[in-house]
Design an enzyme around this catalytic site. Structure first.
Site, PDB file in Angstrom:
ATOM      1  N   HIS A  82       0.739  -1.186   0.081  1.00 54.86           N
ATOM      2  CA  HIS A  82      -0.085  -0.015  -0.031  1.00 54.86           C
ATOM      3  C   HIS A  82       0.850   1.481   0.006  1.00 54.86           C
ATOM      4  CE1 HIS A  82      -3.355   2.434   0.880  1.00 54.86           C
ATOM      5  NE2 HIS A  82      -2.565   3.419   1.488  1.00 54.86           N
ATOM      6  N   ASP A 161     -14.891   3.193   7.553  1.00 56.05           N
ATOM      7  CA  ASP A 161     -14.191   4.133   7.213  1.00 56.05           C
ATOM      8  C   ASP A 161     -14.536   5.033   6.121  1.00 56.05           C
ATOM      9  OD1 ASP A 161     -11.386   5.341   6.793  1.00 56.05           O
ATOM     10  OD2 ASP A 161     -11.281   4.562   4.844  1.00 56.05           O
ATOM     11  N   ARG A 168     -14.419  13.376   8.193  1.00 59.15           N
ATOM     12  CA  ARG A 168     -13.266  13.976   8.505  1.00 59.15           C
ATOM     13  C   ARG A 168     -12.965  15.027   7.718  1.00 59.15           C
ATOM     14  NH1 ARG A 168      -9.520   9.181   8.408  1.00 59.15           N
ATOM     15  NH2 ARG A 168      -7.691  10.704   8.872  1.00 59.15           N
ATOM     16  N   SER A 183      -7.706   4.253   9.410  1.00 63.15           N
ATOM     17  CA  SER A 183      -8.406   4.486   8.263  1.00 63.15           C
ATOM     18  C   SER A 183      -7.614   3.309   7.220  1.00 63.15           C
ATOM     19  CB  SER A 183      -8.541   5.878   7.636  1.00 63.15           C
ATOM     20  OG  SER A 183      -8.837   5.796   6.376  1.00 63.15           O
ATOM     21  N   LYS A 187      -8.685  -0.844   5.972  1.00 61.38           N
ATOM     22  CA  LYS A 187      -8.943  -1.308   4.799  1.00 61.38           C
ATOM     23  C   LYS A 187      -8.228  -2.478   4.396  1.00 61.38           C
ATOM     24  CE  LYS A 187      -8.834   3.056   3.328  1.00 61.38           C
ATOM     25  NZ  LYS A 187      -9.172   4.465   3.088  1.00 61.38           N
TER      26      LYS A 187
HETATM   27  N1  URA Z   1      -5.658   7.633   3.235  1.00 64.60           N
HETATM   28  C1  URA Z   1      -6.622   7.105   3.794  1.00 64.60           C
HETATM   29  O1  URA Z   1      -7.359   5.915   3.171  1.00 64.60           O
HETATM   30  N2  URA Z   1      -7.233   7.552   4.898  1.00 64.60           N
HETATM   31  C2  URA Z   1      -6.730   8.580   5.824  1.00 64.60           C
HETATM   32  O2  URA Z   1      -7.088   8.754   6.558  1.00 64.60           O
HETATM   33  C3  URA Z   1      -5.703   9.155   4.932  1.00 64.60           C
HETATM   34  C4  URA Z   1      -5.198   8.873   3.789  1.00 64.60           C
END
Ligand code: URA
Length: 434
Positions: A82, A161, A168, A183, A187
């Site tokens: 990632h 999320d 957010r 967050s 995932k």
């Molecule tokens: N990328 C994400 O998926 N979440 C965040 O909070 C910041 C960057």
């Protein structure tokens, strides 16, 4: 238990229990907790922070708020990568086939580009026919057969999320390490791989501008992922300048094919080999040096390129373009950005360069924008290079001639030229393992 009490306790800086965190996540996901209480929660976390235990509980609760991929049939072989996002970051296109060609199982869900950062799914759609929406069964079957599949984020993964991130975004609560960690890692946990290698970027094109801030985030994510039972490590890599020389979907695919064919820019190749080695070391249990040698060999022998062709073909993409990248459509209009002075290129505002590529049509300003796959930027001069007046710094490419002037202005505004060579930040700052 009430949300009011949970908010009061968090406001007082007290540690929330697992039950309280789960109460919030499930209530917010299903709609019984309203946005205004969730906004108060995220602000309280921003201001008071969270302990590692709270962050782990929040991450796991969010990962379990929706579907989760079952990759258990691959045991410890499944591995994901990632990136926290950047400009010219086409590493997945190179790293995934290297790793898969060595026997690891790359089962990856990737995103689309938004704002100044590009997305792997958009890049892959440069191949006509490439299917980014395989069913979970077809996805697993392909990974089983050839060791690699990359699809878009579909389905109902980590819905908590999705809702919280949108909230957010409009409540000034994005920049909190526990919230970013939960967050991203929720995932990744829901995506189901045994190992995860994080590429945490720092610099002018990254979410975290300093290497130290990137390290703090990386350390947090590695700790939480490990506590959740996965093998996780992170590389902290440079996004103070774009990676490689190509920005834009087809341009980046072509550059990735150059690297897979044994050529291509050194910075891109170095970061890809480092990420691939880390993934191989996790998935196949190899030492750092063994993994590095294996990845190098996969690249130089053409094994990784062969795996790339197999992958694109099996997912419905036209492999004629793998063998003949010059057949890809090219943009109708181009414009050379020239240096107006002599000197060293001392600074690149990488985010702004990403914005220039969005203006040209290579990315999206809003989620629903269409992409011009041939649009983008070829960068001729990067930070540290000497330029002379009138020299081509970059070439802008687009199908919409009207975008060229604004993109050129944005590009020129993104770079500084000065008399002294700059101090260059390292390409790879650190590897974080615990
Ligand atoms: N990328 C994400 O998926 N979440 C965040 O909070 C910041 C960057």
């Amino acid at each position: 238990m009430t949300m009011y009490d949970i908010l009061t306790r968090k406001k007082q800086g007290l540690e929330l229990s697992r039950e309280e965190i789960r109460y919030f996540v499930s209530g917010y996901t299903e709609g019984s907790i309203p946005d205004y209480q969730a906004a108060a929660f995220t602000m309280a976390v921003c201001l008071c922070g969270m302990t590692d235990r709270e962050t782990t509980d929040l991450t796991v609760a969010m990962a379990e708020s929706g579907e989760t991929a079952d990759l258990s049939l691959f045991g410890e072989l499944s591995v994901d990568k990632h990136s926290t996002g950047g400009v010219g970051d086409k590493t997945t296109l190179i790293v995934a086939p290297i790793v898969a060609s060595l026997g690891a199982k790359v089962a990856k869900m990737s995103g689309r580009g938004l704002g100044h950062t590009g997305g792997t799914v958009d890049k892959l759609e440069s191949f006509p026919g490439y299917d980014t929406a395989l069913s979970p069964e077809a996805f697993r079957e392909q990974v089983k057969k050839i060791g690699i599949a990359v699809i878009g984020q579909s389905g109902n993964f980590a819905p908590a999320d999705k809702k919280l991130y949108a909230l957010r975004d409009v409540t000034a609560t994005v920049d909190s390490i526990p919230l970013i960690t939960s967050s991203i890692m929720s995932k990744k946990l829901a995506a189901g791989t045994h190992s995860i290698v994080l590429d945490v970027k720092f610099g002018s094109g990254a979410f975290m501008t300093t290497p130290e801030a990137a390290e703090e985030l990386a350390y947090g994510m590695v700790k939480i992922g490990t506590a959740a039972g996965r093998k996780v490590s992170a590389l902290i890599t440079n996004m103070d300048r774009p990676l490689g020389r190509a920005v834009g979907n087809i341009l980046e695919v072509k550059e990735a094919l150059e690297v897979l064919s044994g050529a291509g820019p050194d910075d891109l190749k170095t970061v890809c080999l480092a990420l691939a080695s880390e993934m191989v070391s996790h998935a196949l249990g190899k030492s750092e040096s063994e993994a590095a040698a294996m990845c190098n060999e996969a690249l130089t022998s053409g094994k990784a390129l062969e795996k790339f062709r197999e992958w694109i073909g099996m997912q419905g993409g036209d492999t004629m373009y793998v063998d003949n990248p010059d057949a890809f459509p090219t943009a109708r209009y181009s414009h050379d950005v020239l240096s107006d002075t002599d000197g060293y290129l001392t600074y690149m505002d990488t985010e702004r360069i990403g914005t220039a590529s969005v203006i040209l049509g290579a990315g999206r300003a809003t989620k629903t924008d269409e992409i011009d796959h041939a649009a983008g930027i070829i960068i001729n001069k990067k930070t540290g290079d000497f330029v002379t007046r009138g020299e081509v710094i970059a070439t802008l490419l687009t199908s919409n001639e009207e975008t060229l002037a604004a993109a050129a202005k944005t590009y020129l505004g993104a770079i500084d030229v000065g008399p002294e060579p700059p101090r260059l930040e390292p390409l790879i700052y650190k590897t974080v393992r615990i």
